[in-house]
Design a protein around this motif. Structure first.
Motif, mmCIF file in Angstrom:
data_model
loop_
_atom_site.group_PDB
_atom_site.id
_atom_site.type_symbol
_atom_site.label_atom_id
_atom_site.label_comp_id
_atom_site.label_asym_id
_atom_site.label_seq_id
_atom_site.Cartn_x
_atom_site.Cartn_y
_atom_site.Cartn_z
ATOM 1 N N THR A 69 37.037 47.972 -14.500
ATOM 2 C CA THR A 69 35.177 47.728 -13.225
ATOM 3 C C THR A 69 36.139 47.715 -11.193
ATOM 4 O O THR A 69 36.531 46.342 -11.321
ATOM 5 C CB THR A 69 34.890 47.085 -13.812
ATOM 6 O OG1 THR A 69 34.056 46.532 -15.345
ATOM 7 C CG2 THR A 69 34.137 46.856 -12.731
ATOM 8 N N VAL A 84 32.551 51.636 -12.528
ATOM 9 C CA VAL A 84 33.194 51.563 -13.947
ATOM 10 C C VAL A 84 33.825 53.215 -14.164
ATOM 11 O O VAL A 84 33.347 53.775 -14.384
ATOM 12 C CB VAL A 84 32.629 51.024 -14.639
ATOM 13 C CG1 VAL A 84 33.553 51.471 -16.700
ATOM 14 C CG2 VAL A 84 31.701 50.028 -14.674
ATOM 15 N N GLN A 271 29.128 50.566 -18.527
ATOM 16 C CA GLN A 271 28.694 50.941 -16.754
ATOM 17 C C GLN A 271 27.095 49.800 -16.931
ATOM 18 O O GLN A 271 27.092 49.630 -16.389
ATOM 19 C CB GLN A 271 28.326 52.274 -16.802
ATOM 20 C CG GLN A 271 29.378 53.166 -16.761
ATOM 21 C CD GLN A 271 29.653 54.426 -15.601
ATOM 22 O OE1 GLN A 271 28.541 55.314 -16.397
ATOM 23 N NE2 GLN A 271 30.344 54.932 -15.126
#
Length: 294
Positions: A69, A84, A271
């Motif tokens: 991330t 991400v 995500q």
């Protein structure tokens, strides 16, 4: 398969704990073969359980299987943007997207602070075009490199090595001056062909039967003069010291909110996990800031 791998790892651990046995040539040879088999099957098992996840590296000796991330954060320690990606991706490639997302929130930016991964040429040009200061120390292997297949081989700043799109890290590098050839010096990064042979991305990358697999970058010693001059100033050094804030925020996400481990499978699942975790962390931070002002 998992039970068999666990058993093999236990065997390796027990044998290695007894140097008098593990150093016997015939035992050592079989032990190395077992290690290679365990490594190969572990990697294949990873690919089968989560097709989106990839091997990433924090340094030359440690790796992880999963995702990354990439974060942008304000001075007040509020996360303003996140991207991400799969684990092998280079941090520096997402600066433009992080800046764009941050600006879309209404934030004003005048300075960007990051580690050496963000000092590549494209980012220097990007920040100059947007009249931003880039506080990111140059790394010669990143910023001076003229190379092809940039999306397939990316530089890992912590290990000082390139990583292929499957997440395999180069095992050693060689400096080639190319004197008398009228060409700039280059660095060749060599990969483990045993991994290339079983890699699901080997087609078009590794030639079957080849004894070596390498990737080269050509060095440019005349690039980034302005950035080099800036990084030697007291202002640059003072701003660079504040980068610890993003590391502290990463630690908070992982250890206080369980973000060190994916709770689902697939990039989309990661995500969603990232969005909810960051929302919670930001909400806590905003409430604390409001209380401090009140």
């Amino acid at each position: 398969m998992k039970d068999e791998l666990d058993y093999c790892r236990q065997v390796i651990s027990v044998v290695e704990s007894e140097p008098r046995i593990s150093e016997i040539p015939s035992v050592k040879e079989k032990l190395n073969v077992l290690k290679e088999v365990v490594e190969d099957y572990t990697e294949q098992l990873h690919y089968s359980t989560d097709p989106d996840a990839r091997v990433g590296h924090k340094d030359a000796d440690s790796s992880f299987f999963g995702y990354k991330t990439h974060l942008a954060m304000s001075d007040e320690r509020v996360i303003t943007a996140a991207v991400v990606t799969t684990g092998e991706k280079s941090d520096g490639k997402y600066l433009g997207e992080l800046i764009e997302k941050t600006l879309a929130t209404g934030m004003e930016i005048d300075t960007v602070i990051g580690d050496t991964a963000y000092s590549e040429k494209e980012n220097i040009l990007l920040t100059k075009e947007n009249k931003l200061e880039l506080v990111s120390k140059l790394h010669p292997n990143v910023t001076h490199g003229l190379r092809t297949k940039e999306d397939e081989f990316q530089f890992n700043k912590d290990a000082g090595m390139y990583v292929c799109k499957a997440g395999h890290m180069a095992i050693h590098k060689q400096h080639d001056e190319r004197r008398g050839q009228g060409k700039n010096a280059r660095i060749k990064y060599f990969f483990d062909t045993a991994k290339c042979k079983i890699c699901p991305f080997s087609e078009g990358c590794y030639k079957e039967g080849a004894r070596t697999k390498s990737y080269s970058i050509t060095l440019k010693s005349t690039e980034h003069i302005d950035q080099e001059a800036f990084q030697n100033t007291e202002r640059f050094k003072a701003l660079a010291k504040t980068r610890y804030k993003i590391e502290a925020k990463n630690s908070e996400l992982k250890h206080a909110h369980g973000y060190e481990k994916s709770i689902g499978a697939g990039l989309f699942g990661m995500q969603i996990q990232g969005a909810t975790t960051i929302f919670a962390v930001n909400l806590k931070r905003i409430i604390k800031l409001l209380n401090e002002k009140g």
